[in-house]
Enzyme design. Sequence first.
Site, PDB file in Angstrom:
ATOM      1  N   ILE A 201       1.064  -1.057  -0.026  1.00  0.00           N
ATOM      2  CA  ILE A 201      -0.233   0.201  -0.283  1.00  0.00           C
ATOM      3  C   ILE A 201       0.784   1.572  -0.030  1.00  0.00           C
ATOM      4  CG2 ILE A 201      -1.805   1.827   1.133  1.00  0.00           C
ATOM      5  CD1 ILE A 201      -2.265  -1.884   0.481  1.00  0.00           C
TER       6      ILE A 201
ATOM      7  N   ASP B 116      -3.309  -1.985  18.638  1.00  0.00           N
ATOM      8  CA  ASP B 116      -2.129  -1.308  18.755  1.00  0.00           C
ATOM      9  C   ASP B 116      -2.490  -0.288  17.400  1.00  0.00           C
ATOM     10  OD1 ASP B 116       0.300  -0.852  18.992  1.00  0.00           O
ATOM     11  OD2 ASP B 116       1.182  -2.419  18.508  1.00  0.00           O
TER      12      ASP B 116
END
Length: 287
Positions: free
Chosen positions: A93, A195
């Site tokens: 990405i 997270d």
Amino acid sequence: MNKNLKEHIAYLLCVNIERIQSVSGGDISEAYLLETETERFFCKVNHGDNGYDLFKTEKMGLQTIAQSKTISVPNILLCEPLEKGGFLVMDYIEPKRPTETNYELLGHQLAALHHNATQDKFGFSSDNYIGNLNQSNSNHTQWAEFYVQERLVPQLQLAKDTGRLNDNEISSENQLLTTCKNLFPNTKPSLLHGDLWSGNCLISKNGTPYLIDPAVYYGHHEVDLAMTRLFGGFGASFYNAYQEHFAPLGNEKERTDIYQLYYLLVHLNLFGNSYKASVTEILQRYF
């Protein structure tokens, strides 16, 4: 990346890898950009004893988020063992610098993820990792009990075992439970990234938010928000958009501190005493 691994990945993907570039991929694993004539892939390699298990749980976490159909994650292409450790290959990405509009979309999509409640207990179907530390996800019906017993107590015990905290700096489980029961709401389990700091969220070139490196479980939705605020925050448009979907419950500041305590303990156990003062300050203030 050594030649044998490059050739093995190329064989499994049925491609010709023309270029390999080392990229920043966190503190736990090596990370590489793999390029063919027409495609790009992201690869992580970990030669630790638990390297393959780290990647299996990361794959499960990404797939769980993907199944919610609320926010994008990279597509996993390979998750394979090595003689020692393992490797993970996914779509690459290409990120861009987030705009306020991008953050606004992220806020709406994260709220949609948190409204995804497919189980009625806090925890997850299996244990996983936070960084490369074990993260226990045994199911509980009460949020405060889950958070104390599965999050705070194991990290406090690890800090004690490694000499990073002394006995007189560690609160008892009863003290932890009493405070958390007083401050935590009666909440339903939300699917959490687990997270969520800025390094684990990408905005693609076309403006699509992507989540990476999850430590998923079902918990109180404010936990992800607390983590976003620990290392700089995501911008006002993110929080404004998110709050359209979750009304304030009161005592958010206190819970943010207590939820951040878990991540500060993780950083203390992973990276050392530079995080100790922040940990002990929260312990002394609330427990």
